[in-house]
Scaffold this motif. Structure first.
Motif, PDB file in Angstrom:
ATOM      1  N   PHE A  40      46.299  -7.671   2.522  1.00  0.00           N
ATOM      2  CA  PHE A  40      46.402  -6.329   3.098  1.00  0.00           C
ATOM      3  C   PHE A  40      47.879  -5.922   3.138  1.00  0.00           C
ATOM      4  O   PHE A  40      48.771  -6.774   3.135  1.00  0.00           O
ATOM      5  CB  PHE A  40      45.813  -6.308   4.508  1.00  0.00           C
ATOM      6  CG  PHE A  40      44.329  -6.545   4.550  1.00  0.00           C
ATOM      7  CD1 PHE A  40      43.478  -5.943   3.617  1.00  0.00           C
ATOM      8  CD2 PHE A  40      43.763  -7.363   5.516  1.00  0.00           C
ATOM      9  CE1 PHE A  40      42.110  -6.165   3.660  1.00  0.00           C
ATOM     10  CE2 PHE A  40      42.385  -7.586   5.563  1.00  0.00           C
ATOM     11  CZ  PHE A  40      41.561  -6.987   4.624  1.00  0.00           C
ATOM     12  N   ARG A  43      50.744  -7.535   5.148  1.00  0.00           N
ATOM     13  CA  ARG A  43      51.056  -8.932   4.833  1.00  0.00           C
ATOM     14  C   ARG A  43      51.534  -9.066   3.381  1.00  0.00           C
ATOM     15  O   ARG A  43      51.933 -10.156   2.945  1.00  0.00           O
ATOM     16  CB  ARG A  43      49.800  -9.778   5.042  1.00  0.00           C
ATOM     17  CG  ARG A  43      49.996 -11.243   4.800  1.00  0.00           C
ATOM     18  CD  ARG A  43      49.886 -12.078   6.070  1.00  0.00           C
ATOM     19  NE  ARG A  43      50.388 -13.426   5.875  1.00  0.00           N
ATOM     20  CZ  ARG A  43      51.195 -14.042   6.698  1.00  0.00           C
ATOM     21  NH1 ARG A  43      51.609 -13.424   7.789  1.00  0.00           N
ATOM     22  NH2 ARG A  43      51.601 -15.261   6.461  1.00  0.00           N
ATOM     23  N   LEU A 162      35.946  -4.459   3.866  1.00  0.00           N
ATOM     24  CA  LEU A 162      36.901  -5.166   4.717  1.00  0.00           C
ATOM     25  C   LEU A 162      38.212  -4.395   4.798  1.00  0.00           C
ATOM     26  O   LEU A 162      38.760  -3.979   3.785  1.00  0.00           O
ATOM     27  CB  LEU A 162      37.126  -6.575   4.155  1.00  0.00           C
ATOM     28  CG  LEU A 162      35.840  -7.400   3.998  1.00  0.00           C
ATOM     29  CD1 LEU A 162      36.146  -8.761   3.377  1.00  0.00           C
ATOM     30  CD2 LEU A 162      35.117  -7.564   5.330  1.00  0.00           C
ATOM     31  N   ALA A 164      42.159  -3.713   6.949  1.00  0.00           N
ATOM     32  CA  ALA A 164      43.260  -4.409   7.604  1.00  0.00           C
ATOM     33  C   ALA A 164      43.090  -4.426   9.119  1.00  0.00           C
ATOM     34  O   ALA A 164      43.488  -5.360   9.788  1.00  0.00           O
ATOM     35  CB  ALA A 164      44.588  -3.744   7.243  1.00  0.00           C
TER      36      ALA A 164
ATOM     37  N   CYS B 102      45.944 -16.170   2.717  1.00  0.00           N
ATOM     38  CA  CYS B 102      47.205 -15.435   2.890  1.00  0.00           C
ATOM     39  C   CYS B 102      48.167 -16.153   3.830  1.00  0.00           C
ATOM     40  O   CYS B 102      49.340 -15.805   3.911  1.00  0.00           O
ATOM     41  CB  CYS B 102      46.940 -14.027   3.402  1.00  0.00           C
ATOM     42  SG  CYS B 102      46.374 -13.975   5.101  1.00  0.00           S
ATOM     43  N   GLY B 103      47.659 -17.126   4.597  1.00  0.00           N
ATOM     44  CA  GLY B 103      48.541 -17.893   5.463  1.00  0.00           C
ATOM     45  C   GLY B 103      48.826 -17.271   6.821  1.00  0.00           C
ATOM     46  O   GLY B 103      49.575 -17.841   7.610  1.00  0.00           O
ATOM     47  N   ILE B 104      48.225 -16.134   7.122  1.00  0.00           N
ATOM     48  CA  ILE B 104      48.492 -15.520   8.426  1.00  0.00           C
ATOM     49  C   ILE B 104      47.936 -16.418   9.525  1.00  0.00           C
ATOM     50  O   ILE B 104      46.866 -17.027   9.354  1.00  0.00           O
ATOM     51  CB  ILE B 104      47.859 -14.096   8.528  1.00  0.00           C
ATOM     52  CG1 ILE B 104      48.440 -13.345   9.721  1.00  0.00           C
ATOM     53  CG2 ILE B 104      46.341 -14.175   8.631  1.00  0.00           C
ATOM     54  CD1 ILE B 104      47.989 -11.880   9.796  1.00  0.00           C
ATOM     55  N   GLU B 108      49.687 -14.468  14.771  1.00  0.00           N
ATOM     56  CA  GLU B 108      50.271 -13.263  14.162  1.00  0.00           C
ATOM     57  C   GLU B 108      49.280 -12.106  14.189  1.00  0.00           C
ATOM     58  O   GLU B 108      49.634 -10.969  14.479  1.00  0.00           O
ATOM     59  CB  GLU B 108      50.676 -13.546  12.707  1.00  0.00           C
ATOM     60  CG  GLU B 108      51.899 -14.436  12.581  1.00  0.00           C
ATOM     61  CD  GLU B 108      52.147 -14.843  11.133  1.00  0.00           C
ATOM     62  OE1 GLU B 108      53.132 -14.372  10.574  1.00  0.00           O
ATOM     63  OE2 GLU B 108      51.342 -15.617  10.576  1.00  0.00           O
ATOM     64  N   PHE B 109      48.028 -12.410  13.889  1.00  0.00           N
ATOM     65  CA  PHE B 109      47.022 -11.350  13.907  1.00  0.00           C
ATOM     66  C   PHE B 109      46.891 -10.721  15.281  1.00  0.00           C
ATOM     67  O   PHE B 109      46.933  -9.507  15.431  1.00  0.00           O
ATOM     68  CB  PHE B 109      45.661 -11.862  13.444  1.00  0.00           C
ATOM     69  CG  PHE B 109      44.534 -10.968  13.860  1.00  0.00           C
ATOM     70  CD1 PHE B 109      44.474  -9.650  13.404  1.00  0.00           C
ATOM     71  CD2 PHE B 109      43.558 -11.413  14.747  1.00  0.00           C
ATOM     72  CE1 PHE B 109      43.453  -8.800  13.812  1.00  0.00           C
ATOM     73  CE2 PHE B 109      42.544 -10.558  15.165  1.00  0.00           C
ATOM     74  CZ  PHE B 109      42.484  -9.257  14.699  1.00  0.00           C
ATOM     75  N   GLY B 113      47.658  -6.984  15.509  1.00  0.00           N
ATOM     76  CA  GLY B 113      46.413  -6.226  15.442  1.00  0.00           C
ATOM     77  C   GLY B 113      46.006  -5.885  14.018  1.00  0.00           C
ATOM     78  O   GLY B 113      45.124  -5.073  13.804  1.00  0.00           O
ATOM     79  N   ARG B 114      46.682  -6.480  13.047  1.00  0.00           N
ATOM     80  CA  ARG B 114      46.327  -6.239  11.641  1.00  0.00           C
ATOM     81  C   ARG B 114      46.071  -7.584  10.957  1.00  0.00           C
ATOM     82  O   ARG B 114      46.844  -8.521  11.143  1.00  0.00           O
ATOM     83  CB  ARG B 114      47.460  -5.519  10.903  1.00  0.00           C
ATOM     84  CG  ARG B 114      47.800  -4.152  11.442  1.00  0.00           C
ATOM     85  CD  ARG B 114      46.684  -3.144  11.209  1.00  0.00           C
ATOM     86  NE  ARG B 114      46.987  -1.855  11.821  1.00  0.00           N
ATOM     87  CZ  ARG B 114      46.776  -1.554  13.089  1.00  0.00           C
ATOM     88  NH1 ARG B 114      46.254  -2.452  13.904  1.00  0.00           N
ATOM     89  NH2 ARG B 114      47.087  -0.374  13.576  1.00  0.00           N
ATOM     90  N   LEU B 115      45.011  -7.627  10.183  1.00  0.00           N
ATOM     91  CA  LEU B 115      44.675  -8.864   9.479  1.00  0.00           C
ATOM     92  C   LEU B 115      45.517  -9.013   8.223  1.00  0.00           C
ATOM     93  O   LEU B 115      46.145  -8.050   7.764  1.00  0.00           O
ATOM     94  CB  LEU B 115      43.183  -8.870   9.131  1.00  0.00           C
ATOM     95  CG  LEU B 115      42.257  -8.973  10.354  1.00  0.00           C
ATOM     96  CD1 LEU B 115      40.865  -8.462  10.022  1.00  0.00           C
ATOM     97  CD2 LEU B 115      42.200 -10.406  10.862  1.00  0.00           C
ATOM     98  N   GLY B 116      45.529 -10.239   7.669  1.00  0.00           N
ATOM     99  CA  GLY B 116      46.384 -10.513   6.519  1.00  0.00           C
ATOM    100  C   GLY B 116      45.720 -10.310   5.174  1.00  0.00           C
ATOM    101  O   GLY B 116      46.362  -9.892   4.210  1.00  0.00           O
ATOM    102  N   CYS B 117      44.433 -10.606   5.085  1.00  0.00           N
ATOM    103  CA  CYS B 117      43.732 -10.453   3.819  1.00  0.00           C
ATOM    104  C   CYS B 117      42.220 -10.450   4.067  1.00  0.00           C
ATOM    105  O   CYS B 117      41.779 -10.794   5.160  1.00  0.00           O
ATOM    106  CB  CYS B 117      44.134 -11.562   2.838  1.00  0.00           C
ATOM    107  SG  CYS B 117      43.225 -13.112   3.073  1.00  0.00           S
ATOM    108  N   PRO B 118      41.431 -10.094   3.043  1.00  0.00           N
ATOM    109  CA  PRO B 118      39.975 -10.015   3.246  1.00  0.00           C
ATOM    110  C   PRO B 118      39.354 -11.336   3.694  1.00  0.00           C
ATOM    111  O   PRO B 118      38.361 -11.348   4.414  1.00  0.00           O
ATOM    112  CB  PRO B 118      39.460  -9.608   1.855  1.00  0.00           C
ATOM    113  CG  PRO B 118      40.597  -8.888   1.215  1.00  0.00           C
ATOM    114  CD  PRO B 118      41.834  -9.591   1.714  1.00  0.00           C
ATOM    115  N   TYR B 121      38.262 -12.402   7.468  1.00  0.00           N
ATOM    116  CA  TYR B 121      36.961 -12.109   8.071  1.00  0.00           C
ATOM    117  C   TYR B 121      36.024 -13.305   7.965  1.00  0.00           C
ATOM    118  O   TYR B 121      35.058 -13.407   8.708  1.00  0.00           O
ATOM    119  CB  TYR B 121      36.323 -10.879   7.414  1.00  0.00           C
ATOM    120  CG  TYR B 121      36.922  -9.572   7.896  1.00  0.00           C
ATOM    121  CD1 TYR B 121      36.478  -8.966   9.068  1.00  0.00           C
ATOM    122  CD2 TYR B 121      37.940  -8.941   7.183  1.00  0.00           C
ATOM    123  CE1 TYR B 121      37.021  -7.776   9.510  1.00  0.00           C
ATOM    124  CE2 TYR B 121      38.499  -7.746   7.622  1.00  0.00           C
ATOM    125  CZ  TYR B 121      38.032  -7.160   8.783  1.00  0.00           C
ATOM    126  OH  TYR B 121      38.579  -5.982   9.229  1.00  0.00           O
TER     127      TYR B 121
END
Ligand SMILES: [Zn+2]
Ligand SMILES: [Zn+2]
Lengths: 358, 218
Positions: A40, A43, A162, A164, B102-104, B108-109, B113-118, B121
């Motif tokens: 996303f 990142r 999906l 962000a 993505c390694g997040i 950090e999330f 409040g934002r995710l790193g990659c699909p 989930y």
């Protein structure tokens, strides 16, 4: 494309036509989508962003989306041009302020806009004049389907599309209408209306989003949830509430005319007078007064002014528009320029501006 | 227990602008979601009160209930930072977990409040579920689905997660290069190419597909 061509036109959504356009300024639907093979945006590395931008730009260009699109490289625009696009509602403030490779594809009517690398890789938006949510939804579906043929949107069978931010997951849809509700504001019923909207999980915000006070009695109503209901149901959720709000506003306007005829006529006329004669005027005051004049025109209290003119003035008196329209002489302040622009527009209101008699 | 901070009010998508701080009349700019054992509580605060609130809860004694009372400005019933049955250690462990692709980290999330990659989930599904249920009042997508058939492998991989695997491979490739392990880097690159080819769009794509498209246009 050159932004100058936009400066002298107005977007479709400002035409002031379409169903219920005395109260509903515009109807908008947007979809949040991401490519499955990239992180996303928040990142993503600089390289990821550049790759995402290129892939989306090229692939979108390779399919017909029903409209010819122009692409603007937002990452390389001057700040004033980015602000101009925000005022125009073609990109979001976040998109304007973001870093790295990003862009927007728009059609000539300014109905369709595709933001690349906003919070999500792709934000598709369709905006129509007046109350036309279903028209906007039908149009965006075509765009979405076409793009889906050439990219792989991140998708999960349970969570849907999906995104962000988990607040957009599922359908990724945001359905909104922009309403002009001056009579509800004057009669102090607006808070009550909004509280009831929050209860049925609809969100309310001002014309240009951004916390605080809605400027000029313009409000956006939108769905808050995106998961667990179909897109059609979510479009309908907003569509269902609009006639109710229209009815409230109409009744409040009728009440004003019936019970306070003198008073409201006076307020509207004064607002018109100030717009035509002021020597310096802020953005907020301009929007407030234009809002009153708009209502006055619709109530038949002011003749000889067109609604589409007022709609377009609402945008053209915003700082970046004004600066582009007036050119950069940089000598006088925004507020002086704004007043000058308004006087010229309503020419005749200021006797000293009657230089060019025909 | 962990909390998620929404600290970007300008995304009024999340909350209407009418929202005020629960402690005073200023606009609420911090929207904090407290999650404990599936229970969700939301707190909306202005910047000042959010700072007080977060400091209180972060600095609080995990087991203690009767400590840190001294402050007279303490809000009414706002600070019950750590839930029963979950210690600060549990939270610390959860926070350290990271996405294979993505390694997040979870920490950090919940801060951004934002995710790193699909893939998040899937990686954090158990933790995200109560949050998503709270936001949407639902946990199942019923809307449109991609019209193009996506390959679903026999194992646990659903939807487009097979393609998202590229994100992890790309990271692995970079690491290998920095270690000067060119053999592994080459393997990762080949794997990426194979996945990209398998997922290439039917017509406009750059590569020859095994499943032929009948669009004979010369
Ligand atoms: Zn406060
Ligand atoms: Zn991830």
């Amino acid at each position: 494309m050159r932004l100058d061509t936009l400066t002298n036109s107005i977007g479709e959504w400002l035409r002031g036509t379409g169903p219920e356009s005395d109260i509903v300024m515009s109807s908008r639907v947007r979809l949040a989508r991401n490519l499955a093979q990239f992180p996303f945006v928040s990142r993503a590395t600089e390289q990821d962003r550049a790759d995402t931008e290129r892939m989306l730009r090229e692939r979108i260009a390779s399919v017909p989306v029903g409209r010819e699109l122009d692409y603007i490289d937002v990452g390389h625009l001057e700040e004033i041009d980015r602000r101009f696009l925000v005022e125009r509602q073609l990109i979001s403030r976040e998109h304007a302020d973001a870093q790295g490779a990003r862009g927007v594809a728009i059609d000539r009517l300014e109905q369709v806009s595709l933001m690349i690398n906003e919070e999500d890789h792709l934000r598709i938006q369709c905006m129509h004049s007046g109350l036309d949510l279903h028209g906007a939804w039908d149009q965006i579906k075509v765009v979405d389907d076409q793009i889906e043929k050439v990219v792989s949107y991140a998708f999960h069978p349970r969570w849907g599309y999906l995104t962000a931010c988990p607040t957009n997951v599922g359908t990724g849809i945001r359905v909104s209408v922009m309403l002009h509700l001056p009579a509800l504001v004057i009669t102090r019923q607006i808070d009550k209306v909004f509280r009831s909207l929050h209860k049925i999980s609809l969100a309310v915000r001002g014309l240009y989003g951004e916390g605080s006070q809605a400027m000029g009695d313009f409000y956006q109503i939108s769905n808050q949830t995106t998961l667990g209901r179909t897109e059609d149901e979510l479009v309908q959720q907003v569509a269902d509430v609009v006639p109710v709000l229209i009815d409230y506003e109409r009744r409040a306007r009728e009440f004003l005319v019936r019970e306070t005829q003198q008073n409201v006529h006076d307020q509207v006329s004064r607002a018109y007078g100030i717009l035509r004669t002021a020597q310096t005027i802020s953005n907020e005051e301009t929007m407030q007064l234009l809002s009153r004049v708009r209502m006055g025109v619709l109530l038949g209290l002011i003749g000889d002014v067109k609604i589409s003119d007022i709609n377009s003035l609402l945008i053209r008196t915003q700082p970046a528009h004004l600066q582009k329209l007036r050119g950069v002489d940089g000598e006088s302040s925004d507020d002086i320029e704004r007043a000058r622009y308004l006087r010229q527009h309503f020419e005749g209101g200021d006797s000293s501006a009657r230089a060019s008699a025909n | 227990m962990w909390r998620l901070r929404w600290n970007r009010i300008d995304r009024a998508d999340v909350c209407g602008d009418a929202m005020k701080c629960q402690q005073c009349d200023n606009p609420a700019v911090f929207h904090i979601t407290e999650l404990e054992a599936g229970n969700v509580r939301e707190v909306h605060l202005c910047e000042d009160h959010a700072r007080t609130y977060l400091n209180q809860s972060e600095g609080a004694d995990p087991e203690g209930s009767s400590s840190a009372e001294g402050g007279s400005s303490k809000g009414s019933g706002l600070s019950t930072p750590l839930g029963v049955g979950q210690t600060a250690d549990d939270l610390a462990v959860l926070d350290q977990r990271c996405c294979d692709m993505c390694g997040i980290t979870f920490f950090e999330f919940r801060n951004q409040g934002r995710l790193g990659c699909p893939h998040d989930y899937i990686q954090f599904e158990a933790e995200l579920e109560p949050l998503i249920a709270n936001i949407h009042g639902a946990t199942e997508h019923t809307g449109r689905r991609p019209s193009r058939q996506v390959p679903i492998a026999a194992d646990e991989k659903f939807g487009t997660d097979g393609l998202t695997a590229i994100i992890g491979l790309r990271r692995g490739m970079k690491d290998a290069i920095s270690r000067e392990d060119y053999e592994s880097a080459k393997e990762a690159r080949d794997e990426i190419r194979a996945i990209e080819e398998a997922w290439a769009p039917p017509s406009g794509g750059a590569t020859g597909q095994s499943g032929g498209t009948g669009e004979g246009k010369a």
